[in-house]
Structures are given as C-alpha cells and as structure tokens.
Design a protein around this motif. Structure first.
Motif, mmCIF file in Angstrom:
data_model
loop_
_atom_site.group_PDB
_atom_site.id
_atom_site.type_symbol
_atom_site.label_atom_id
_atom_site.label_comp_id
_atom_site.label_asym_id
_atom_site.label_seq_id
_atom_site.Cartn_x
_atom_site.Cartn_y
_atom_site.Cartn_z
ATOM 1 N N THR A 187 -40.151 13.532 67.640
ATOM 2 C CA THR A 187 -40.081 14.301 66.408
ATOM 3 C C THR A 187 -40.105 15.774 66.776
ATOM 4 O O THR A 187 -40.983 16.208 67.528
ATOM 5 N N ARG A 188 -39.138 16.515 66.281
ATOM 6 C CA ARG A 188 -39.017 17.921 66.666
ATOM 7 C C ARG A 188 -38.801 18.783 65.421
ATOM 8 O O ARG A 188 -37.948 18.481 64.589
ATOM 9 N N GLU A 189 -39.612 19.829 65.300
ATOM 10 C CA GLU A 189 -39.424 20.832 64.250
ATOM 11 C C GLU A 189 -39.125 22.163 64.935
ATOM 12 O O GLU A 189 -39.845 22.559 65.863
ATOM 13 N N SER A 190 -38.085 22.836 64.515
ATOM 14 C CA SER A 190 -37.713 24.112 65.143
ATOM 15 C C SER A 190 -37.238 25.089 64.075
ATOM 16 O O SER A 190 -36.599 24.700 63.099
ATOM 17 N N VAL A 191 -37.554 26.357 64.286
ATOM 18 C CA VAL A 191 -37.131 27.417 63.368
ATOM 19 C C VAL A 191 -36.653 28.604 64.197
ATOM 20 O O VAL A 191 -37.026 28.763 65.365
ATOM 21 N N ALA A 192 -35.830 29.430 63.590
ATOM 22 C CA ALA A 192 -35.342 30.634 64.261
ATOM 23 C C ALA A 192 -35.025 31.696 63.225
ATOM 24 O O ALA A 192 -34.695 31.390 62.073
ATOM 25 N N ILE A 193 -35.130 32.936 63.660
ATOM 26 C CA ILE A 193 -34.756 34.073 62.833
ATOM 27 C C ILE A 193 -33.973 35.050 63.692
ATOM 28 O O ILE A 193 -34.300 35.258 64.869
ATOM 29 N N ASN A 194 -32.935 35.604 63.134
ATOM 30 C CA ASN A 194 -32.104 36.566 63.840
ATOM 31 C C ASN A 194 -31.839 37.729 62.887
ATOM 32 O O ASN A 194 -31.490 37.515 61.720
ATOM 33 N N ALA A 195 -32.037 38.958 63.352
ATOM 34 C CA ALA A 195 -31.920 40.108 62.454
ATOM 35 C C ALA A 195 -31.367 41.307 63.200
ATOM 36 O O ALA A 195 -31.510 41.434 64.422
ATOM 37 N N GLY A 196 -30.731 42.198 62.450
ATOM 38 C CA GLY A 196 -30.237 43.451 62.997
ATOM 39 C C GLY A 196 -30.206 44.520 61.922
ATOM 40 O O GLY A 196 -30.073 44.213 60.730
ATOM 41 N N TYR A 197 -30.339 45.773 62.344
ATOM 42 C CA TYR A 197 -30.391 46.866 61.370
ATOM 43 C C TYR A 197 -29.845 48.140 62.003
ATOM 44 O O TYR A 197 -30.174 48.476 63.147
ATOM 45 N N ASP A 198 -28.985 48.865 61.244
ATOM 46 C CA ASP A 198 -28.443 50.141 61.698
ATOM 47 C C ASP A 198 -29.475 51.236 61.416
ATOM 48 O O ASP A 198 -29.655 51.654 60.269
ATOM 49 N N ILE A 199 -30.136 51.705 62.465
ATOM 50 C CA ILE A 199 -31.093 52.800 62.290
ATOM 51 C C ILE A 199 -30.351 54.096 62.006
ATOM 52 O O ILE A 199 -30.705 54.871 61.110
ATOM 53 N N THR A 200 -29.320 54.357 62.786
ATOM 54 C CA THR A 200 -28.402 55.469 62.548
ATOM 55 C C THR A 200 -26.993 54.926 62.694
ATOM 56 O O THR A 200 -26.799 53.732 62.949
ATOM 57 N N ASP A 201 -26.010 55.829 62.578
ATOM 58 C CA ASP A 201 -24.639 55.382 62.744
ATOM 59 C C ASP A 201 -24.343 54.925 64.168
ATOM 60 O O ASP A 201 -23.378 54.211 64.404
ATOM 61 N N ASN A 202 -25.161 55.348 65.147
ATOM 62 C CA ASN A 202 -24.895 55.039 66.550
ATOM 63 C C ASN A 202 -26.013 54.266 67.228
ATOM 64 O O ASN A 202 -25.945 54.028 68.424
ATOM 65 N N VAL A 203 -27.028 53.883 66.494
ATOM 66 C CA VAL A 203 -28.144 53.146 67.079
ATOM 67 C C VAL A 203 -28.451 51.942 66.205
ATOM 68 O O VAL A 203 -28.623 52.070 64.990
ATOM 69 N N GLN A 204 -28.519 50.785 66.837
ATOM 70 C CA GLN A 204 -28.804 49.547 66.139
ATOM 71 C C GLN A 204 -30.055 48.902 66.735
ATOM 72 O O GLN A 204 -30.234 48.893 67.952
ATOM 73 N N ALA A 205 -30.895 48.374 65.889
ATOM 74 C CA ALA A 205 -32.043 47.589 66.326
ATOM 75 C C ALA A 205 -31.746 46.120 66.056
ATOM 76 O O ALA A 205 -31.126 45.785 65.045
ATOM 77 N N TYR A 206 -32.171 45.252 66.957
ATOM 78 C CA TYR A 206 -31.944 43.824 66.750
ATOM 79 C C TYR A 206 -33.143 43.040 67.264
ATOM 80 O O TYR A 206 -33.906 43.505 68.129
ATOM 81 N N ALA A 207 -33.337 41.865 66.724
ATOM 82 C CA ALA A 207 -34.452 41.011 67.134
ATOM 83 C C ALA A 207 -34.129 39.578 66.760
ATOM 84 O O ALA A 207 -33.395 39.309 65.806
ATOM 85 N N SER A 208 -34.680 38.659 67.531
ATOM 86 C CA SER A 208 -34.558 37.239 67.210
ATOM 87 C C SER A 208 -35.787 36.520 67.734
ATOM 88 O O SER A 208 -36.487 37.010 68.626
ATOM 89 N N ALA A 209 -36.055 35.368 67.163
ATOM 90 C CA ALA A 209 -37.196 34.562 67.593
ATOM 91 C C ALA A 209 -36.885 33.102 67.333
ATOM 92 O O ALA A 209 -36.241 32.757 66.336
ATOM 93 N N THR A 210 -37.318 32.248 68.240
ATOM 94 C CA THR A 210 -37.211 30.806 68.049
ATOM 95 C C THR A 210 -38.572 30.182 68.327
ATOM 96 O O THR A 210 -39.326 30.652 69.181
ATOM 97 N N TYR A 211 -38.879 29.128 67.591
ATOM 98 C CA TYR A 211 -40.094 28.356 67.837
ATOM 99 C C TYR A 211 -39.779 26.887 67.596
ATOM 100 O O TYR A 211 -39.073 26.535 66.634
ATOM 101 N N ALA A 212 -40.304 26.034 68.479
ATOM 102 C CA ALA A 212 -40.097 24.601 68.312
ATOM 103 C C ALA A 212 -41.340 23.851 68.762
ATOM 104 O O ALA A 212 -42.000 24.231 69.735
ATOM 105 N N HIS A 213 -41.632 22.788 68.041
ATOM 106 C CA HIS A 213 -42.704 21.865 68.433
ATOM 107 C C HIS A 213 -42.104 20.476 68.561
ATOM 108 O O HIS A 213 -41.307 20.053 67.709
ATOM 109 N N ARG A 214 -42.481 19.795 69.618
ATOM 110 C CA ARG A 214 -41.972 18.441 69.826
ATOM 111 C C ARG A 214 -43.132 17.501 70.155
ATOM 112 O O ARG A 214 -43.994 17.805 70.969
ATOM 113 N N HIS A 215 -43.116 16.355 69.505
ATOM 114 C CA HIS A 215 -44.008 15.262 69.851
ATOM 115 C C HIS A 215 -43.130 14.101 70.306
ATOM 116 O O HIS A 215 -42.219 13.681 69.573
ATOM 117 N N ALA A 216 -43.380 13.598 71.502
ATOM 118 C CA ALA A 216 -42.549 12.522 72.034
ATOM 119 C C ALA A 216 -43.426 11.504 72.746
ATOM 120 O O ALA A 216 -44.478 11.845 73.301
#
Length: 810
Positions: A263-292
């Motif tokens: 049994t596996r539960e997993s989630v993820a988030i991915n994001a990005g944002y234009d701080i200025t016209d020439n600079v972008q910030a980005y981030a992502s995260a994943t998490y998963a739990h497995r019972h086997a």
C-alpha cells in the motif's frame, strides 16, 4: 503540434522545467502591456516532434533532431497501459527497459528498472533535470539486480508526471555517476489550472493480486506570475501466489513466490514564481509512504516440537513475514534567470529514504529455550539513505566574427553530501538464534557512513558545417572515499537531408560504489539453509580475500541513423557497445564451515546445527569488483500514421532492443580464488533478455469518441544456472543446471470510450492470454516452491492483468 504549442512544451508558465539550459521569461518593455492570465502548459506529445531537455544543453531541440537517442513517454501513454505503477508502465512501453521477473524478501519491496541489460545502478534518474536520491533498501537477493540501490521511481506520484525522457546513451560526462546505460528524466506537471482524476482497478488472470489506484492532481494560477501544481496517488496491491507445491507437505501452504502486498500513498507539489522579469523562483517536494509485506518460506509444525509455547501459537506451522515501512521525501528549491546574456540556475535538492524492516509472525527459539519467553514480532533492521545536492549551472550562446555558427557554452559545479546508515535491530531479533527467517542487525554491523562529492563540468556545442553538429562534454568529480574521476564525451550528427541523418557518440563513464555496497551486511535464513552478505571491509570478508571497492568505469561507443524512407514513416536505428570494467557485484562466495567462521567473525548468530551444514546450504559473500564485460546491442524505433478519413486515424509503432553481454575478464580475490562461479556469471551475462520487441497500433475514431489499442511484446530468451536440490549434485557449488527461459509473446489490448469531453473509460488487459515464464524443473526448486525462476528480468510471473480505468479532466 503547432509551433506555438511546441514552444510552450519547453517553457512552462511562468517557470520552465530545465536545468542550466533554461530559457528565462522574456524581458518586458519599459511600459509593459497588462499581464494576461498564464496559460497552462500543454501536455507534451510523444514522438519525434517533442522538444527534449535531456542529453543536450541547448534549448528547443526536438527528439528527431537530438544528437543522441531519446525516447519520449507522455502521461497519456503511461496511463494508457492500465498499470497503477510507473515502473510497470514503462516496462510495457520501452524495449530497452526491463524489470525483475519477480522476487521475494527485501528485493521484492523496491521497484527497480534497468536499461540495456545492465544493473539498475548503471541508470541515472533525474527529476526535472536534478539528480534524484536513491532508496535505502538494497536489492540483496541473488540475481542480476543484486547490490543495487536504485531510485525507486514509484515513490513519485504518477499523477504528477507530465512526461518522461529516456536518454539511451552514456552520459556520465554530462550528469555524473551512474549514467552508464542511460538517463531517465522525469518531468513534473506545471499546468496552472485544471483538475484531473483517475481510478484504476484490476486483477490478475489467476484471480488474485487485486490492485486499486486513485490518482488526483490539479493546478492553480499565482497572481498571473506563477503556478502551483499538486497531485497525489493511492495504490494498493494484494499478494499474488505463484508457488509450486511444497515437497515436504505436498500442499500449497508455502506462499513464498509471488507479488508482495503493498500500500503506497504519495503526494507532490511543484511551484514557480516570477520574482522579476529576469529572475524566477521554483520549488518542488515529494513524499511517499509505503507499507509492504513479503512471505518467507513456510516452517513446519514439527520445527516447534521442542518448544510447546510456540507450538500452541503456531499449531499449523508458520511463514515468517518480512514487513517494510518506508518513508521517502525530497525537497527542491532554486532560482534561475538571465544576467548579462548568461542563463543561470542555482538549486538545492535534499532527499531521504528511511526503511524500517520488521520480522512478523516468526520465532526466536534460542531465546525461548534460554528464557522461556520471546516475542513473535521483531524490529529487525533499519536503513537510511540521505542525499543533499547543491548546484550552480550556467549557459550562454555566443556568436563570434571568427566562427560562422553559434557556440553554446554550458558549465557548472555541484557539491553533494551522501550518508547511509544501518540501524540495530531489537536485541531479541539478533541474540541467540535470531528472529527466524529474517535475523535482525547486530551492533557489530550497524553504523553510519558518509562522503562528500564535488564536481565540475563543461559542455561546448556548435556546428562544424551547416548540417554538421558537434557536442563536447567533460566532467571532473572527487569522492572523499574513492578518489577522483574524469569523464568526457564527444557527440556528432550530420543531416544529409531533412529525411536522412547519421549520429554518433563516444564517451567514458563511471559508477562510484554506493555506500550501501561498501557497508551493507545481512543474513537470510531458510528452514535448511542460510545465506549472508558481509561488508567488504569486515573481518570475515578480509580474512577470505576481500579488498576495497573501486569505481566501475566504462567506455561507450554508439552510432545511428535517422531516416524517413517514405513520407511520415520515421525510423531510427542505433547500435551501441559498452565496455564496463570493475563491475560491482557479489563475489568471493564461500561455503560451509568457511562461511560459518566468516559470519561468526562478523557477529552473526546462526541456527543450531548450522555449523554442520555443507555446500551451498550455508554461504556468504561480499561486494567486489568482479569482472569486465562488453555489452553490445541495437535499438530500432519506427512510427507511421494512417488517416482513414471519416473512419478515423491510426498510429502504428515498432520498437526493438537487441542486447548481449559477454564476460571479458574475471577478477580473483587476494587469495587467488575466482570471485565468480557459473551461476554468478549467468546473472551478469544472460539474465536479461537477448531481445525485446514491441509493436502494434492505436486507432481513434473520427470524432475521438472511441480508441482501440493492440500491442504485441516479445521477450527474448534468458539463460540461468540453477542449483540442484535433489540428486547427486545436491547443493553443489560447482555443478549447475543450464536452464533456458524460452522467448514469450504477450498481447496488450484496450478499448477506450470518451463518454463526454471530460469523462472517459477504458477496459483492457496486459498479457491478456496469460503467458508465464518457463517452469523450473522440480529438482532445481528449493523445497519445490519456486516454480518460476525469480533471478531474471524477462516476463513477469503474475500472468494476465485485466483492468478498468476511469478518468476525468476539468
């Protein structure tokens, strides 16, 4: 695809998914027009028109124009297989990718992939161009995957995957360690609105192995300057049982062989944002739990005759259960943009995988005899793998007066911290006779180890002539435990016409021994046998000829053609050769009393009477640089569309991998003994199929209401050397049965009905005629149970799989 949609596939709104070669948001004028709502990134379409970011530092390169072979697998193709796991979906789509036939013990609890018939450790996995951390659960069981600690790609939610790019080429000079067979780059979704839901329900042809998957993802617009996309999966798989009759009872009570429950539960988030016209910030995260949970061999009631307390608990005998509870997560954050014409990317990626492995429904009869009491569940083993990577990447395209073509220059540096820890089991799991079936880790074999890795790379690409491309890459890495490595790569391509081109690469690569390969040790105990792995630096290994591990090194050459012999028929053919030196696999196996002494020296407690076991009843080994090999092969892909007018449209495709590995040199231990026997050599050279062929087509009705897909897969032959368990060669360590797992044909088919523009339903099956691997002779099955040989990577042992898939997009 239109030109506009092609561009959108490479430039996410507002942040792109590229690494050093990311194109920033275009500069605005002094008085910018009012911002429009950011459009969602369209789903990438597969095939030669798709734009790729793997294997090149340039932007906007299409797969058909790539200087190296790249396969594009879209989310639509993944879900179209009907499989709830990413690994099994890819195995149905890519002939150069294989997965283990099956397994048991801890090896069945991690989902590994292999490219071009090499160990999973020789394939590098990236997520959005960033190195992904590996599992802490080493594949410790015998077979071609033994010793691997791969990236478990199923810990990434399938719902969050936009597409996958598979580079079939050595790329250590571009990406570092492990990219010997190729690179798998998983690109996450970045759409800024919408909601997708999917349910997948299936069962095997034997009526077991019920699977249920639920997949949900959606995106949101961040003030017209960014996006956030969130998704999650829930997947449950029941046990399958493919065991033969246990020859001790003539019943099927022993359920060792088959798919573990998971049994596996997993989630993820991915994001990005234009701080200025020439600079972008980005981030992502994943998490998963497995019972086997995975079954061990069944223990007879008579084994408890001396222990009345246990006999009352297990009046009908028992089967120990190996239980895995796994937590896996990764965090990525960074900034990128442009400055003085340079594209820059600064990032940090932290990943960790933690595995708690318990022994359930079992015994420690030695502890019971000594104290009169003992638990039946044990905290046996724990493993932790940590990876923290910090990178700076730069790229720029130059135009000069002395050279008529643009010169793309890319470079960067990275620092990576790696740590691996083995936790001690509970005292009841390793004292006296240890927890039966799955002994706990004793303090002598526990510990924490770490290393630092510093790297720098440079990549220069240009044209020598109008239709002649050249790419040069070099990389230097320093490991605090195994020293320095230098790698380079030369790639070139010449287009004779828009319909015919040739390409080729020559490179060297490396795979640094993992910390797990350097320090892992464990013992597996069966009713009448035991086998162990001891660390190469341990007292037991050193006394029997072990030596420190060196990095694997490779030299690769590849050449291919890209041709359109008739209009719309796209064909690629690539041949390759990979010379791999100092391969890391288990070696130096010792047996009987010699193995008993080595295991005792390393603090292992063995069952009573095992000091008198002989031959391969009792064996142990360690990881070593065992051999040099040469892998040669051919990849062919072809696709062709057919338009039937008012009767719809069909897309036909063929993909072939031919692959062969030969042993060129075998290493001896410091005592002069060969590190490999015939069985080990077969794991390296013939456990992967000699060929894998996928062909078929998908028809869609004129108004896209119906879709029908049919594909055939042919799995080539594998050859193994099997241990004898009866007859004159019982438990022989020098005489084996050569066993051919003959080629197999399977059929995958599905029918999709688009109920509305938003809702669709698919009914289908994989291996619909329920083909199985070749049956192992009874005299070569331990206790008569494993009727299919687990230690190959050919056809899986579950048989047919039939499913219903329902999805909706809003």
């Amino acid at each position: 695809m239109t030109d506009e949609s092609r561009a959108a596939t490479t430039q996410s709104v507002p942040v792109q998914h590229k690494q050093a070669h990311t194109t920033p948001v275009a500069k605005k004028t002094a008085k910018p027009a009012p911002r429009q709502a950011a459009r969602p990134t369209p789903e990438v379409s597969g095939g030669s028109e798709a734009v790729v970011v793997t294997g090149t530092r340039e932007f906007g390169k299409k797969a058909r124009d790539s200087i190296a072979p790249v396969d594009i697998v879209t989310n639509r193709q993944l879900t179209g297989t009907g499989q709830p796991t990413l690994r099994d979906s890819l195995a149905l789509l890519l002939p150069s990718l294989t997965v283990p036939t099956g397994g048991f013990d801890a090896g069945a609890l991690t989902d590994s992939i292999s490219l071009r018939g090499l160990n999973p450790n020789e394939t590098l996995v990236l997520v959005d161009g960033k190195r992904r951390h590996t599992t802490a659960n080493i594949y410790a069981d015998a077979g071609p995957s033994q010793g691997s600690t791969p990236v478990d790609i199923d810990m990434i939610p399938m719902s969050m995957i936009d597409h996958i790019e598979v580079l079939r080429d050595g790329a250590s000079a571009q990406y570092g360690s492990d990219a010997i067979a190729g690179v798998v780059n998983i690109i996450l979704k970045k759409q800024n609105h919408g909601l997708t839901m999917r349910s997948n329900t299936g069962i095997t042809s034997e009526g077991d192995g019920f699977q249920q998957g639920v997949f949900i993802d959606g995106g949101a617009n961040l003030n017209n300057r960014g996006f956030v996309h969130i998704g999650g999966d829930f997947v449950h798989q029941d046990h399958t049982v493919r065991s033969g009759a246990d020859n001790r009872t003539n019943t099927y009570v022993n359920q060792l062989l088959g798919q573990p429950e998971q049994t596996r539960e997993s989630v993820a988030i991915n994001a990005g944002y234009d701080i200025t016209d020439n600079v972008q910030a980005y981030a992502s995260a994943t998490y998963a739990h497995r019972h086997a949970e995975s079954y061990q061999n069944y223990r007879l009631p008579s084994s408890l005759a001396k222990y009345p307390g246990y006999s009352a608990i297990y009046p009908y005998g028992y089967a120990p259960i190996e239980e895995l509870n796994e937590n896996d997560y990764e965090l990525t954050a960074g900034f990128r943009g442009t400055l003085a014409g340079w594209h820059w990317d600064v990032s940090s990626v932290f990943g960790r995988d933690y595995d708690a492995v318990n022994a359930q429904s079992t015994t420690n009869v030695g502890l019971y005899a000594a104290t009169g009491q003992t638990p039946t569940s044990f905290a046996a083993q724990a493993y932790n793998d940590t990876q923290w990577t910090n990178s700076v990447d730069l790229s720029r395209k130059f135009r000069t007066s002395f050279w008529p073509y643009a010169i793309n220059v890319a470079g960067g540096a990275s620092y990576r911290y790696e740590a691996y820890a083995i936790g001690t089991g509970s005292p009841a799991s390793y004292t006296y006779s240890s927890s039966d079936g799955f002994p706990g880790t004793n303090p002598a074999n526990a510990g924490k180890w770490s290393r630092d890795v510093a790297a720098g790379y440079l990549d220069v690409s240009t044209n020598l002539m109008k239709h002649w491309q050249l790419d040069l890459a070099g990389r230097v890495e320093h490991y605090t435990d195994v020293g320095n490595t230098k790698t380079g790569k030369v790639s070139t391509r010449y287009d004779f016409s828009p319909r015919f081109a040739i390409r080729g690469t020559f490179s060297n690569g490396f795979h640094a021994p993992t910390l797990a390969q350097e320090h892992y040790s464990a013992l597996s105990v069966s009713p009448t046998a035991a086998s162990g792995i001891i660390a190469a630096s341990s007292a037991g290994a050193l006394a029997n000829g072990a030596s420190a591990l060196k990095p694997e090194s490779s030299t690769s050459a590849e050449g291919g053609i890209i041709v359109e012999p008739i209009k719309k028929l796209h064909v690629t053919v690539d041949v390759y050769q990979i010379d791999l030196r100092d391969r890391i696999m288990p070696g130096g196996t010792i047996y009987g009393s010699q193995a008993y002494s080595a295991l005792a020296a390393d603090g292992f407690n063995l069952p009573s009477g095992s000091e008198n076991w002989t031959g391969s009843q009792l064996a142990t080994h360690w990881f070593a640089n065992v051999a040099n090999t040469r892998t040669q092969g051919l990849d062919l892909t072809a696709n062709y569309p057919t338009d039937f007018g008012r009767y719809g449209h069909a897309d036909w495709d063929v993909a072939i991998n031919l692959n062969r590995t030969r042993l060129r040199h075998q290493t001896n231990s410091t005592t002069g003994a060969p590190l490999l026997n015939a069985q080990n050599i077969a794991y390296i050279t013939t456990a992967y199929p000699r060929s894998k062929i996928i062909f078929g087509g998908t028809w869609r009705s004129a108004h896209n209401k119906w879709a029908v897909s049919v594909h055939e897969i042919r799995y080539g032959e594998t050859t193994s050397q099997l241990t004898y368990y009866t007859g004159p060669y019982t438990y022989s360590t020098s005489h084996f049965l050569q066993f051919q797992n003959v080629p197999k044909w399977t059929t995958n088919a599905s029918v999709t009905y688009n109920i509305t523009p938003k809702w669709s339903a698919t009914i289908g099956g994989n291996n619909i005629f329920a083909k199985f691997p070749s049956v192992v002779p009874e005299g070569n099955r331990y206790l008569g149970v494993p009727k299919y040989y687990m230690s190959t990577s050919q056809l899986g042992m579950n048989g047919g799989y039939y499913y219903l898939d329902v999805s909706a997009r809003f």
